[in-house]
Design an enzyme around this catalytic site. Structure first.
Site, PDB file in Angstrom:
ATOM      1  N   VAL A   1       0.904  -1.304   0.025  1.00 40.79           N
ATOM      2  CA  VAL A   1       0.040   0.102   0.009  1.00 40.79           C
ATOM      3  C   VAL A   1       0.859   1.228  -0.015  1.00 40.79           C
ATOM      4  O   VAL A   1       0.625   2.228  -0.645  1.00 40.79           O
ATOM      5  CB  VAL A   1      -1.074   0.109   1.307  1.00 40.79           C
ATOM      6  CG1 VAL A   1      -1.795   1.086   1.179  1.00 40.79           C
ATOM      7  CG2 VAL A   1      -1.785  -1.233   1.228  1.00 40.79           C
TER       8      VAL A   1
ATOM      9  N   ARG B   1      11.523   0.704   6.739  1.00 37.44           N
ATOM     10  CA  ARG B   1      12.534  -0.190   7.235  1.00 37.44           C
ATOM     11  C   ARG B   1      13.568  -0.625   5.988  1.00 37.44           C
ATOM     12  O   ARG B   1      14.686  -0.700   6.143  1.00 37.44           O
ATOM     13  CB  ARG B   1      12.283  -1.518   7.736  1.00 37.44           C
ATOM     14  CG  ARG B   1      12.035  -1.293   9.438  1.00 37.44           C
ATOM     15  CD  ARG B   1      12.183  -2.465  10.028  1.00 37.44           C
ATOM     16  NE  ARG B   1      11.035  -3.254   9.726  1.00 37.44           N
ATOM     17  CZ  ARG B   1      10.042  -3.515  10.560  1.00 37.44           C
ATOM     18  NH1 ARG B   1      10.199  -3.280  11.807  1.00 37.44           N
ATOM     19  NH2 ARG B   1       8.863  -4.294  10.000  1.00 37.44           N
ATOM     20  N   ARG B   2      12.822  -0.784   4.912  1.00 41.00           N
ATOM     21  CA  ARG B   2      13.698  -1.262   3.580  1.00 41.00           C
ATOM     22  C   ARG B   2      13.013  -0.581   2.520  1.00 41.00           C
ATOM     23  O   ARG B   2      11.812  -0.324   2.575  1.00 41.00           O
ATOM     24  CB  ARG B   2      13.911  -2.634   3.632  1.00 41.00           C
ATOM     25  CG  ARG B   2      12.512  -3.443   3.263  1.00 41.00           C
ATOM     26  CD  ARG B   2      12.810  -4.994   3.392  1.00 41.00           C
ATOM     27  NE  ARG B   2      13.106  -5.356   4.787  1.00 41.00           N
ATOM     28  CZ  ARG B   2      12.192  -5.697   5.482  1.00 41.00           C
ATOM     29  NH1 ARG B   2      10.682  -5.859   5.306  1.00 41.00           N
ATOM     30  NH2 ARG B   2      12.322  -6.066   6.902  1.00 41.00           N
TER      31      ARG B   2
ATOM     32  N   VAL C   1     -11.568   0.429   5.186  1.00 39.92           N
ATOM     33  CA  VAL C   1     -12.640  -0.453   4.922  1.00 39.92           C
ATOM     34  C   VAL C   1     -13.019  -0.799   3.415  1.00 39.92           C
ATOM     35  O   VAL C   1     -13.180   0.513   2.739  1.00 39.92           O
ATOM     36  CB  VAL C   1     -14.121   0.275   5.600  1.00 39.92           C
ATOM     37  CG1 VAL C   1     -15.283  -0.816   5.230  1.00 39.92           C
ATOM     38  CG2 VAL C   1     -13.732   0.337   6.907  1.00 39.92           C
TER      39      VAL C   1
ATOM     40  N   GLY D   1     -11.167  -1.214   0.999  1.00 39.21           N
ATOM     41  CA  GLY D   1     -10.088  -0.847   0.109  1.00 39.21           C
ATOM     42  C   GLY D   1     -10.688   0.377  -0.833  1.00 39.21           C
ATOM     43  O   GLY D   1     -10.909   1.288  -0.292  1.00 39.21           O
TER      44      GLY D   1
ATOM     45  N   GLY E   1      -1.785 -11.798  -2.339  1.00 38.61           N
ATOM     46  CA  GLY E   1      -1.456 -10.605  -1.388  1.00 38.61           C
ATOM     47  C   GLY E   1      -2.823 -10.022  -0.698  1.00 38.61           C
ATOM     48  O   GLY E   1      -2.621  -8.978  -0.216  1.00 38.61           O
TER      49      GLY E   1
ATOM     50  N   LYS F   1     -13.614  -3.790  10.367  1.00 39.90           N
ATOM     51  CA  LYS F   1     -14.177  -3.034   9.259  1.00 39.90           C
ATOM     52  C   LYS F   1     -15.794  -2.843   9.919  1.00 39.90           C
ATOM     53  O   LYS F   1     -16.386  -1.462   9.588  1.00 39.90           O
ATOM     54  CB  LYS F   1     -14.212  -3.664   8.040  1.00 39.90           C
ATOM     55  CG  LYS F   1     -12.715  -3.832   7.463  1.00 39.90           C
ATOM     56  CD  LYS F   1     -12.534  -4.721   6.320  1.00 39.90           C
ATOM     57  CE  LYS F   1     -11.356  -4.975   5.816  1.00 39.90           C
ATOM     58  NZ  LYS F   1     -10.887  -5.689   4.994  1.00 39.90           N
TER      59      LYS F   1
HETATM   60  N1  HSE Z   1      -7.393  -9.348   4.446  1.00 42.04           N
HETATM   61  C1  HSE Z   1      -8.085  -8.162   3.968  1.00 42.04           C
HETATM   62  C2  HSE Z   1      -9.110  -9.038   2.950  1.00 42.04           C
HETATM   63  C3  HSE Z   1      -7.458  -7.318   3.103  1.00 42.04           C
HETATM   64  O1  HSE Z   1      -8.875 -10.170   2.355  1.00 42.04           O
HETATM   65  O2  HSE Z   1      -9.954  -8.497   2.575  1.00 42.04           O
HETATM   66  C4  HSE Z   1      -8.145  -5.936   3.046  1.00 42.04           C
HETATM   67  O3  HSE Z   1      -8.466  -5.400   4.096  1.00 42.04           O
END
Ligand code: HSE
Length: 434
Positions: free
Chosen positions: A14, A45-46, A129, A131, A184, A202
């Site tokens: 993100v 950190r990186r 909440v 995305g 991911g 959420k």
């Molecule tokens: N782990 C969450 C999902 C990521 O699968 O919706 C987004 O908050």
């Protein structure tokens, strides 16, 4: 007008997505903010190879960002303890904060907003909440004229992906979860996804906005999807339903229902069609009626879209004075209502039940009598013939709307029968039509 200085903390998916979006869409972003927005410091950190920081200053200590001369600290490190400390430090230093951290806001939002109010700074959290779905702005602004009656959302993409793959391909739970992790989407600890904790975080945020109440993560009734068996997905379909993992907040006269659990929804309801990793939130307002918002709930682009929208909002309102800025809750912060959260026993839903019963005369009669004793009306019933060599058969019942208390009483009585093997499967049903 001076440029707004942004400090980004965290350069994961993100963080890098946010940095890249601020750079690739800088013209439109600056135009919407009505001033130049400049990332002057990154704390990570990186480095992240997907992100070309060029000559942007980088520090390895994220607290150096909170103590720098930036106007807005963008917290994208995730987790709770360090993130909370970072956000409170930024606020104490008079910085505005933009965060995508749902766990932090759900669990410590009340404390963080109080600190922000005292300092006259904003904390914006659209990305926390669903995305890329602008559900926070919809609740706080677009639906501001309504009394919100209820909302229900598919707000965990990983859980939705698992349920979709189980239904469409009959795939194994663990295998699908591993794929969601590779995509991911899954949380660092996938129990947060499959046990419903992420959805509960959420839901708490949405309910606070919808009903103008404090964050009450302590009071959410939470069930995950680990108990869902493929056979129930099939029977649900036979009855005309799909199983979705929903977060539901409903305003009732006596208080608010806050619950996260697998739910049968009618297959012709739009939210039942939301598949894969996608998210959707239905909101029912007294004036607008039912509305539905759909989109990607995670990923670099969608989440960065929400983070940058907040950066634009905060930048645009710099200097207007805290009392004119958009409040942290749906309502003006000082009149937040501490509504009672109803116990799950007070929830009212229809219900799907599956029992394993002896295939012999009179069994159905006794079970029907128990349902009647608890004032529960049976809407539909399916009994399947036994498998070869098996003396028990699956009995599936769909009930009419009833209280959870009645239902639990009936389930306990049925489970006590000698003719019934093992615990009953119990999945709540929501028509989402009133
Ligand atoms: N782990 C969450 C999902 C990521 O699968 O919706 C987004 O908050």
């Amino acid at each position: 007008m001076k440029a707004v200085k942004i400090g980004i903390c965290g350069l994961g998916t993100v963080g890098a997505g946010t940095f890249n979006l601020l750079s690739s869409n800088c013209e439109i972003i600056n135009a919407h903010a009505n001033r130049e927005i400049e990332v002057t410091l990154v704390g990570a950190r990186r480095d992240n190879p997907v992100c070309d920081l060029s000559d942007t200053a980088v520090v390895r200590d994220i607290f150096a960002v909170a103590n720098s001369d930036v106007d807005i600290v963008v917290e994208l490190i995730g987790g709770i303890d360090v993130a909370k400390n970072l956000v409170l430090t930024a606020i104490a230093n008079g910085k505005h904060v933009v965060t995508a951290n749902k766990a932090l806001i759900a669990e410590y939002g009340n404390e963080i907003f109080a600190a922000a109010r005292k300092q006259g700074v904003q904390v914006a959290y659209e990305a926390a909440v669903a995305g890329g779905i602008p559900i926070i702005k919809n609740l706080r602004e677009g639906l501001a004229a309504n009394k919100i009656e209820w909302l229900a959302g598919i707000i965990n993409g990983t859980g939705n992906f698992i349920l979709t793959e189980m239904r469409d391909k009959g795939r194994d739970f663990a295998e699908v979860l591993a794929e969601a992790q590779a995509l991911g989407y899954a949380e660092a600890d996938p129990a947060f996804d499959v046990e419903g904790i992420d959805a509960a975080h959420k839901l708490v945020i949405l309910a606070a906005l919808a009903f103008g109440m404090p964050m009450r993560f302590d009071a959410v009734y939470t069930e995950g999807i680990t108990g869902i068996e493929p056979v129930d997905v099939v029977y649900a379909e036979e009855l005309g339903y799909r199983i979705k993992h929903l977060g539901i907040a409903r305003r009732r006269e006596a208080g608010v229902e806050l619950r996260v659990h697998p739910t049968l929804v009618p297959e012709n309801c739009l939210i039942a069609q939301v598949d894969g990793v996608m998210n959707a939130v239905m909101v029912k307002g007294d004036a607008v009626g039912s509305t539905l918002y759909y989109g990607a709930g995670a990923g670099a682009g969608p989440t960065a879209s929400a983070v940058v929208a907040d950066i634009i909002d905060v930048s645009r309102s710099l200097g207007v004075g805290a009392e004119r800025a958009i409040p942290h809750y749906g309502f003006v912060d000082d009149v937040v209502a501490d509504l009672p959260i109803l116990d799950i026993n007070e929830a009212e839903t229809a219900c799907y039940l599956r029992a394993s019963v002896l295939d012999q005369p009179g069994v159905l009669l006794v079970i029907a009598q128990i349902m009647s004793n608890h004032a529960i009306s049976i809407e539909a019933i399916i009994q399947k013939p036994p498998d070869v060599g098996e003396e028990h058969v699956p009995l599936i019942m769909l009930t009419n709307q009833t209280s959870e208390k009645n239902l639990r009483g009936a389930i306990a009585d049925i489970e006590r029968l000698d003719t019934v093997k093992g615990p009953l499967v119990h999945i709540r049903v929501e028509a989402l039509d009133t």
